[in-house]
Design a protein around this motif. Sequence first.
Motif, PDB file in Angstrom:
ATOM      1  N   GLN A  19       1.751   8.994   4.247  1.00 59.14           N
ATOM      2  CA  GLN A  19       2.633   7.669   3.498  1.00 59.14           C
ATOM      3  C   GLN A  19       1.586   6.547   2.931  1.00 59.14           C
ATOM      4  OE1 GLN A  19       5.892   6.774   5.661  1.00 59.14           O
ATOM      5  NE2 GLN A  19       7.398   7.989   4.797  1.00 59.14           N
ATOM      6  N   MET A  20       0.540   6.397   3.822  1.00 52.16           N
ATOM      7  CA  MET A  20      -0.306   5.250   3.371  1.00 52.16           C
ATOM      8  C   MET A  20      -1.207   5.715   2.475  1.00 52.16           C
ATOM      9  SD  MET A  20      -2.761   2.958   6.055  1.00 52.16           S
ATOM     10  CE  MET A  20      -1.277   2.590   7.187  1.00 52.16           C
ATOM     11  N   ALA A  21      -1.435   7.099   2.470  1.00 56.66           N
ATOM     12  CA  ALA A  21      -2.296   7.760   1.412  1.00 56.66           C
ATOM     13  C   ALA A  21      -1.638   7.705   0.186  1.00 56.66           C
ATOM     14  CB  ALA A  21      -3.054   9.180   1.939  1.00 56.66           C
ATOM     15  N   ALA A  22      -0.700   7.999   0.144  1.00 55.27           N
ATOM     16  CA  ALA A  22       0.246   8.060  -1.112  1.00 55.27           C
ATOM     17  C   ALA A  22       0.528   6.786  -1.824  1.00 55.27           C
ATOM     18  CB  ALA A  22       1.635   9.022  -1.043  1.00 55.27           C
ATOM     19  N   LEU A  23       0.519   5.928  -1.050  1.00 50.91           N
ATOM     20  CA  LEU A  23       1.045   4.618  -1.385  1.00 50.91           C
ATOM     21  C   LEU A  23      -0.530   4.140  -1.954  1.00 50.91           C
ATOM     22  CD1 LEU A  23       2.515   1.806  -1.670  1.00 50.91           C
ATOM     23  CD2 LEU A  23       1.724   1.026   0.589  1.00 50.91           C
ATOM     24  N   ARG A  24      -1.488   4.273  -1.329  1.00 49.73           N
ATOM     25  CA  ARG A  24      -2.879   3.605  -2.123  1.00 49.73           C
ATOM     26  C   ARG A  24      -3.042   4.433  -3.314  1.00 49.73           C
ATOM     27  NH1 ARG A  24      -6.650   7.249  -2.154  1.00 49.73           N
ATOM     28  NH2 ARG A  24      -6.029   8.267  -0.096  1.00 49.73           N
ATOM     29  N   GLN A  25      -2.694   5.715  -3.459  1.00 51.58           N
ATOM     30  CA  GLN A  25      -2.974   6.548  -4.565  1.00 51.58           C
ATOM     31  C   GLN A  25      -1.999   6.118  -5.627  1.00 51.58           C
ATOM     32  OE1 GLN A  25      -2.411  10.904  -4.087  1.00 51.58           O
ATOM     33  NE2 GLN A  25      -2.792  11.278  -6.306  1.00 51.58           N
TER      34      GLN A  25
ATOM     35  N   LEU B  54       6.179  -2.372   2.875  1.00 50.26           N
ATOM     36  CA  LEU B  54       6.043  -1.068   3.300  1.00 50.26           C
ATOM     37  C   LEU B  54       4.839  -0.810   4.315  1.00 50.26           C
ATOM     38  CD1 LEU B  54       6.741   1.255   0.073  1.00 50.26           C
ATOM     39  CD2 LEU B  54       8.095   1.095   2.145  1.00 50.26           C
ATOM     40  N   LEU B  55       4.074  -1.594   3.934  1.00 47.64           N
ATOM     41  CA  LEU B  55       2.647  -1.624   5.074  1.00 47.64           C
ATOM     42  C   LEU B  55       3.420  -2.267   6.308  1.00 47.64           C
ATOM     43  CD1 LEU B  55      -0.155  -1.986   2.694  1.00 47.64           C
ATOM     44  CD2 LEU B  55       0.402  -0.009   3.705  1.00 47.64           C
ATOM     45  N   ARG B  56       3.730  -3.390   6.082  1.00 51.52           N
ATOM     46  CA  ARG B  56       4.028  -4.085   7.352  1.00 51.52           C
ATOM     47  C   ARG B  56       5.097  -3.482   8.075  1.00 51.52           C
ATOM     48  NH1 ARG B  56       3.587  -9.848   4.741  1.00 51.52           N
ATOM     49  NH2 ARG B  56       1.688 -10.290   5.360  1.00 51.52           N
ATOM     50  N   GLY B  57       6.074  -2.845   7.276  1.00 55.74           N
ATOM     51  CA  GLY B  57       7.134  -2.266   7.928  1.00 55.74           C
ATOM     52  C   GLY B  57       6.843  -0.961   8.700  1.00 55.74           C
TER      53      GLY B  57
ATOM     54  N   VAL C 291      11.197   6.005  -2.333  1.00 55.33           N
ATOM     55  CA  VAL C 291      11.452   7.369  -3.159  1.00 55.33           C
ATOM     56  C   VAL C 291      10.027   8.084  -3.714  1.00 55.33           C
ATOM     57  CG1 VAL C 291      12.651   8.469  -5.022  1.00 55.33           C
ATOM     58  CG2 VAL C 291      13.714   7.039  -3.419  1.00 55.33           C
ATOM     59  N   ILE C 292       9.373   7.064  -4.557  1.00 54.32           N
ATOM     60  CA  ILE C 292       8.006   7.376  -5.169  1.00 54.32           C
ATOM     61  C   ILE C 292       7.178   7.977  -4.156  1.00 54.32           C
ATOM     62  CG2 ILE C 292       5.936   6.399  -6.330  1.00 54.32           C
ATOM     63  CD1 ILE C 292       8.066   4.499  -7.811  1.00 54.32           C
ATOM     64  N   LEU C 293       7.084   7.118  -2.951  1.00 48.50           N
ATOM     65  CA  LEU C 293       6.238   7.535  -1.944  1.00 48.50           C
ATOM     66  C   LEU C 293       6.394   8.835  -1.382  1.00 48.50           C
ATOM     67  CD1 LEU C 293       5.362   4.142  -0.054  1.00 48.50           C
ATOM     68  CD2 LEU C 293       3.939   5.571  -1.595  1.00 48.50           C
ATOM     69  N   GLU C 294       7.408   9.278  -1.098  1.00 48.62           N
ATOM     70  CA  GLU C 294       8.205  10.638  -0.484  1.00 48.62           C
ATOM     71  C   GLU C 294       7.570  11.896  -1.508  1.00 48.62           C
ATOM     72  OE1 GLU C 294      12.252  10.763   0.199  1.00 48.62           O
ATOM     73  OE2 GLU C 294      12.265   9.012   1.496  1.00 48.62           O
ATOM     74  N   GLN C 295       7.684  11.311  -2.801  1.00 49.41           N
ATOM     75  CA  GLN C 295       7.312  12.245  -3.836  1.00 49.41           C
ATOM     76  C   GLN C 295       5.931  12.591  -3.694  1.00 49.41           C
ATOM     77  OE1 GLN C 295       8.822  10.512  -7.089  1.00 49.41           O
ATOM     78  NE2 GLN C 295      10.891  11.238  -7.051  1.00 49.41           N
ATOM     79  N   GLU C 296       5.171  11.221  -3.711  1.00 46.69           N
ATOM     80  CA  GLU C 296       3.659  11.469  -3.610  1.00 46.69           C
ATOM     81  C   GLU C 296       3.256  12.107  -2.421  1.00 46.69           C
ATOM     82  OE1 GLU C 296       1.663  10.494  -6.030  1.00 46.69           O
ATOM     83  OE2 GLU C 296       3.256  10.070  -7.313  1.00 46.69           O
ATOM     84  N   THR C 297       4.011  12.012  -1.253  1.00 47.88           N
ATOM     85  CA  THR C 297       3.422  12.591   0.075  1.00 47.88           C
ATOM     86  C   THR C 297       3.674  14.047  -0.023  1.00 47.88           C
ATOM     87  OG1 THR C 297       4.210  10.634   1.324  1.00 47.88           O
ATOM     88  CG2 THR C 297       3.988  12.716   2.402  1.00 47.88           C
ATOM     89  N   ALA C 298       4.884  14.472  -0.966  1.00 47.57           N
ATOM     90  CA  ALA C 298       4.888  15.896  -1.310  1.00 47.57           C
ATOM     91  C   ALA C 298       3.681  16.443  -1.918  1.00 47.57           C
ATOM     92  CB  ALA C 298       6.434  15.946  -1.628  1.00 47.57           C
ATOM     93  N   LYS C 299       3.301  15.657  -2.707  1.00 51.24           N
ATOM     94  CA  LYS C 299       2.027  16.386  -3.759  1.00 51.24           C
ATOM     95  C   LYS C 299       0.869  16.487  -2.970  1.00 51.24           C
ATOM     96  CE  LYS C 299       3.568  14.160  -7.882  1.00 51.24           C
ATOM     97  NZ  LYS C 299       3.151  12.957  -9.136  1.00 51.24           N
ATOM     98  N   ILE C 300       0.883  15.366  -2.032  1.00 53.47           N
ATOM     99  CA  ILE C 300      -0.291  15.422  -1.124  1.00 53.47           C
ATOM    100  C   ILE C 300      -0.183  16.794  -0.101  1.00 53.47           C
ATOM    101  CG2 ILE C 300      -1.503  14.396   0.875  1.00 53.47           C
ATOM    102  CD1 ILE C 300      -0.815  11.815  -0.512  1.00 53.47           C
ATOM    103  N   ASP C 301       0.912  16.915   0.368  1.00 58.98           N
ATOM    104  CA  ASP C 301       1.114  18.065   1.330  1.00 58.98           C
ATOM    105  C   ASP C 301       0.817  19.405   0.562  1.00 58.98           C
ATOM    106  OD1 ASP C 301       1.926  16.423   3.410  1.00 58.98           O
ATOM    107  OD2 ASP C 301       3.929  16.478   3.149  1.00 58.98           O
TER     108      ASP C 301
END
Length: 171
Positions: A78-84, A143-146, A100-110
């Motif tokens: 998720q951190m990588a997806a957020l950075r991207q 998100l980062l702090r969370g 929601v965007i991060l979940e989508q980006e994480t799926a792209k990374i996977d």
Amino acid sequence: MSVGNLIIDDEHKYLFCLINGVELALKLDNNRAILKQLFEQLEEYTLSHFRQEEKTQLKMKYPGYIEHKMEHQRILEQMAALRQRVLESEPISAEEDLEVILEQETAKIDNYGEPGSGAAEPEPAESDSLNLDPQVQEQVVGLLRGWVLDHVLKTDMQMKKYLQRLPKNFL
């Protein structure tokens, strides 16, 4: 918020310092380079911290090791997806749901590189500044702090009773 180990506790404090750096950099002009550096440092330090934590868990025969390691992996993805998303993608508006965007980006990374994944190398950004909406800046930092807070307060605190049996500087 202590887990009972001085080294792990200090590493948690440093993670918050890095997140504070991201928060400050988001407010600067010409911030793309510094944000890239801070995100890289945050990801590298988080990875290093997680590896050390996992080694400690193995040494103390922590029964929650597998679940803990899986959570570490999820946070790193998720951190990588957020950075991207923040550094290399199109601008984020306050109306978009960043989680929601991060979940989508994480799926792209996977699925990166798999046929039909739609994942391609991002185009380099043209501007030196990321002029994110203030609400988006708050979402990013939140998100980062969370992630760190949630992980420390829920997952890492489960190690406390095991760590308390050991010297405070045990690794």
